[in-house]
Structure formats: C-alpha cells, structure tokens
Design a protein around this motif. Structure first.
Motif, PDB file in Angstrom:
ATOM      1  N   GLY A 267       1.033  -1.250  -0.029  1.00  0.00           N
ATOM      2  CA  GLY A 267      -0.036   0.056   0.133  1.00  0.00           C
ATOM      3  C   GLY A 267       0.782   1.337   0.150  1.00  0.00           C
ATOM      4  N   GLY A 268       0.126   2.461   0.210  1.00  0.00           N
ATOM      5  CA  GLY A 268       0.858   3.621   0.408  1.00  0.00           C
ATOM      6  C   GLY A 268       1.168   4.213  -1.062  1.00  0.00           C
ATOM      7  N   CYS A 269       2.393   5.024  -1.163  1.00  0.00           N
ATOM      8  CA  CYS A 269       2.788   5.819  -2.296  1.00  0.00           C
ATOM      9  C   CYS A 269       2.868   4.786  -3.433  1.00  0.00           C
ATOM     10  N   SER A 270       2.209   5.312  -4.645  1.00  0.00           N
ATOM     11  CA  SER A 270       2.144   4.266  -5.643  1.00  0.00           C
ATOM     12  C   SER A 270       3.374   4.205  -6.601  1.00  0.00           C
ATOM     13  N   ILE A 271       4.360   5.124  -6.308  1.00  0.00           N
ATOM     14  CA  ILE A 271       5.610   5.006  -7.162  1.00  0.00           C
ATOM     15  C   ILE A 271       6.191   3.730  -7.144  1.00  0.00           C
ATOM     16  N   GLY A 272       6.427   3.014  -8.254  1.00  0.00           N
ATOM     17  CA  GLY A 272       6.921   1.873  -8.287  1.00  0.00           C
ATOM     18  C   GLY A 272       5.986   0.608  -8.074  1.00  0.00           C
ATOM     19  N   LYS A 273       4.887   0.975  -7.939  1.00  0.00           N
ATOM     20  CA  LYS A 273       4.008  -0.122  -7.228  1.00  0.00           C
ATOM     21  C   LYS A 273       2.962  -0.888  -8.247  1.00  0.00           C
ATOM     22  N   ASN A 274       2.310   0.130  -8.884  1.00  0.00           N
ATOM     23  CA  ASN A 274       0.990  -0.480  -9.874  1.00  0.00           C
ATOM     24  C   ASN A 274       0.573   0.385 -10.913  1.00  0.00           C
ATOM     25  N   GLY A 275       1.710   1.201 -11.545  1.00  0.00           N
ATOM     26  CA  GLY A 275       1.389   2.106 -12.668  1.00  0.00           C
ATOM     27  C   GLY A 275       2.429   2.786 -13.192  1.00  0.00           C
ATOM     28  N   LEU A 276       2.077   3.427 -14.269  1.00  0.00           N
ATOM     29  CA  LEU A 276       2.916   4.565 -14.757  1.00  0.00           C
ATOM     30  C   LEU A 276       2.298   5.577 -15.073  1.00  0.00           C
ATOM     31  N   CYS A 277       3.090   6.906 -15.726  1.00  0.00           N
ATOM     32  CA  CYS A 277       2.619   7.933 -16.219  1.00  0.00           C
ATOM     33  C   CYS A 277       3.181   8.389 -17.641  1.00  0.00           C
ATOM     34  N   LEU A 278       2.409   8.562 -18.463  1.00  0.00           N
ATOM     35  CA  LEU A 278       2.950   8.927 -19.774  1.00  0.00           C
ATOM     36  C   LEU A 278       2.651  10.450 -20.121  1.00  0.00           C
ATOM     37  N   THR A 283       7.323  10.603 -22.725  1.00  0.00           N
ATOM     38  CA  THR A 283       8.260  10.636 -21.704  1.00  0.00           C
ATOM     39  C   THR A 283       7.289   9.906 -20.433  1.00  0.00           C
ATOM     40  N   ALA A 284       8.218   8.801 -19.956  1.00  0.00           N
ATOM     41  CA  ALA A 284       7.599   8.213 -18.651  1.00  0.00           C
ATOM     42  C   ALA A 284       7.777   8.506 -17.432  1.00  0.00           C
ATOM     43  N   TYR A 285       7.197   8.634 -16.526  1.00  0.00           N
ATOM     44  CA  TYR A 285       7.489   9.009 -15.107  1.00  0.00           C
ATOM     45  C   TYR A 285       6.586   7.994 -14.262  1.00  0.00           C
ATOM     46  N   SER A 286       7.155   7.600 -13.146  1.00  0.00           N
ATOM     47  CA  SER A 286       6.580   6.801 -12.170  1.00  0.00           C
ATOM     48  C   SER A 286       5.535   7.572 -11.390  1.00  0.00           C
TER      49      SER A 286
END
Length: 356
Positions: A267-278, A283-286
C-alpha cells in the motif's frame, strides 16, 4: 463517544495496472498550483505521440495486463483531454481493447457528441474542486466553481461515476470538510484530496504547505467529516483516502493494527507499485507530480519501463527513505515521495508533512 471502526483492510496484491496518460497539454484553465507551466498549455508539444503510436501503446498495455493477471486501466488526462482533436479515437480504441477508461479533466461544457462518448465508454470522470466558490474561482478562474458543480450534476445524472479531487494548501484546507458534503450532494460518488506539490506553477505555493501538526489536525477533521457523511449514507468505498499519511491517523485511532511481515509493499505511495504515467511526447514517469523521467515509451515497452528502468528500481529501494526505512508502516505508507522531492530535490528525503 467515537464509534468503533472495523480494521482497515489491506489488499496483498494489486488488481489493476493504471496508466495515467497526458494526451495533450492544451487547457482552457490556468490553475494557480498546476504542475504544468502555463506556457505549455497553449499548444501541444511538436513531437507528441501520434494516434497510431498511441494504439500500439494500448496494445502494449493489454498484453502487460494479461501477463501480470491484472485489469488494464487508463486515466486520460492533460491539460484537458477533450481538447485533443482526435481524442474520440483514443476512447474508441481503448474501449475496444477492454481497457477501463477514466478521464481526469475539466468541467468542459458538455455537448451532445462528447457527452454521448463519455456516457458510452467512460467508467470514471474526475473534476477538481479547490474550495468554496470564492477560493475555487481564485485558483481556477472566475465562474469555474459553478461550471464544476454543473458538470458534476450533468455527468452523475447520466450514470457516470464522478470523482472529486482537491489540492490541499493553507488557502483552502479549512473549507474541505464542507466541500466534501457539497460534492456528494451534487452527485459525486467519490471525494479525495492530495497535497500541493510546489513544482511548475505550483512553485508559488511553496509557502502554502501545511505544517506537519496542522496537516495532522486536518486529517483528523476530515475523518470526523467522513464519519458524518457515512452516517448520512455515503459508502466507505466512496470516501477517498489517497494520502499515505492516513495510515498514521488510523494507527493513532487504534483501527490499524501492527502489521506482520509481508515480504513486500502492499500500500501507500504508488511510485514503483502499480502503474506509470505518460506525457504528451511519450516521456514516462513513475508519478507525474515528480518530474524525474524514467524513460520513454518510444524506446521501451510499458513492461520494460515498469520492471527494468534503472530509475524506477532505484525508487524501490524503500529502506533508504529517511525515517521510513525503520518505520513499521513502511510497507503501507512511505509518505508522498513527490512532496518530498519537490521540497528537497531528493526522492529519499523525509516527507516534510509527516509528524511521526
């Protein structure tokens, strides 16, 4: 006396993979705290992803979801995604691929054509409310508050799940409890908030961030308000608790029990956990609110970016996070890494609003 609550339920595995996709920078608003600079909102980047490239990305997402045994989701955003001239083609293809579609957009004046498209294909539509009328309009533009309430009512009457998101700062935090009830009364099914991140236009909000103790008081106040809303009929799943620091509140209330060893983040902060941002140009970001690219979709697949990007794997060295590595809530919290980065330039620094 406060009613005794059931323990917070935690899911040990992810059930979906979420792609937050900024398909355009174009936007009719000039919000005071936006993480996209105003000059970028006039025109799209010249090297934006084409429709054909975007269809391949949606194919890629479908394959990733199959491989990971999860549900594929896309939250189309911007800017205002409805302002991209070929956006209906994005929607059509995503729907055809069985992808769950959300829109993070503005209360755009809905016409028959785009409303029909939204009703037939969109699961969730997110609209922002930043406070009561005077505060909201000061942040997002005169007349925007009334337009937002009208948008909530229009979409909810069509059966769309309307989500409300607020950005918390010293300017509006006292109005948020009342605002949550207004949002539900207007037809929203979900209310949540995130803290202001001082990047982009939001740099002007650097001094508007709440102190740790003030933010703790705010979360307790929201907890009381949520209890009242639930008494009035709002369902628990409709109440948003996005901020990882909610876990500190639950621990203090005695409704979050000590965690056994899980062997991983659950749980918690989603960075590196269950998705990405375009971003518009691939350009891709966590996380879009933390402006450190992890790669580009034109050079790597979604799976490659998510599993093998050196930057995203660096982010996953959670034990290095200041104060979090030794905390018993690390697997379900870790604070907000974007807020930490924006304030210090260091992803691994302490969340400046964590009071623990």
């Amino acid at each position: 006396m406060r009613r005794k609550k059931d323990p917070v339920l935690l899911k040990p595995i992810e059930t979906s993979f979420v792609l937050q996709w900024h398909v355009t920078n174009r936007c009719e608003n000039r919000c005071a705290h936006c993480y996209i600079a105003n000059e970028e909102k006039i025109l799209d980047k010249p090297n934006r992803l084409s429709l054909d490239e975007s269809k391949k990305i949606m194919d890629d997402l479908s394959q990733l979801a199959t491989d990971f045994h999860v549900t594929p989701r896309i939250n189309f955003s911007g800017g205002n995604p409805l302002l991209r001239e070929d956006f209906s083609n994005f929607m059509e293809y995503a729907y055809k691929k069985g992808i769950i579609i959300g829109i993070l957009g503005n209360p755009f004046p809905f016409n028959d054509k785009n409303l029909e498209m939204i009703v037939s294909k969109v699961h969730r539509y997110q609209i922002s409310l930043e406070g009561l009328q005077q505060t909201h309009d000061a942040i997002r533009g005169e007349g925007n508050y009334d337009l937002s309430l009208k948008g909530i009512k229009t979409l909810s009457k069509q059966g769309i799940w309307v989500s409300i998101m607020s950005t918390i700062s010293k300017r509006n935090y006292k109005e948020i409890p009342q605002l949550s009830e207004i949002a539900f009364n207007a037809g929203a099914k979900h209310f949540d908030f995130a803290r202001v991140v001082p990047i982009g236009e939001g740099k002007e909000f650097d001094d508007e961030q709440l102190t740790p103790n003030k933010y703790r008081e705010f979360l307790f106040e929201m907890h009381k308000e949520y209890e009242i809303l639930m008494e009035k009929g709002a369902q628990p799943t409709f109440i948003g608790r996005k901020d990882p620091l909610w876990n500190l509140i639950y621990r203090e209330l005695g409704i979050l029990h000590p965690l056994s060893e899980t062997g991983g983040v659950i749980g918690g902060c989603s960075i590196g956990k269950n998705g990405l941002c375009l971003d518009v140009d691939g350009t891709a970001y966590s996380c879009r609110r933390m402006p450190e690219p992890i790669g580009n979709i034109r050079k790597s697949s979604l799976k490659e970016l998510f599993l093998f990007s050196s930057k995203i794997n660096e982010y996953r060295e959670f034990e290095k996070i200041e104060n979090c590595g030794e905390c018993d809530l690390m697997t379900i919290c870790r604070g907000c890494r974007a807020v930490a980065y924006a304030n210090t330039g260091n992803y691994f620094s302490k969340d400046p609003q964590c009071w623990k």
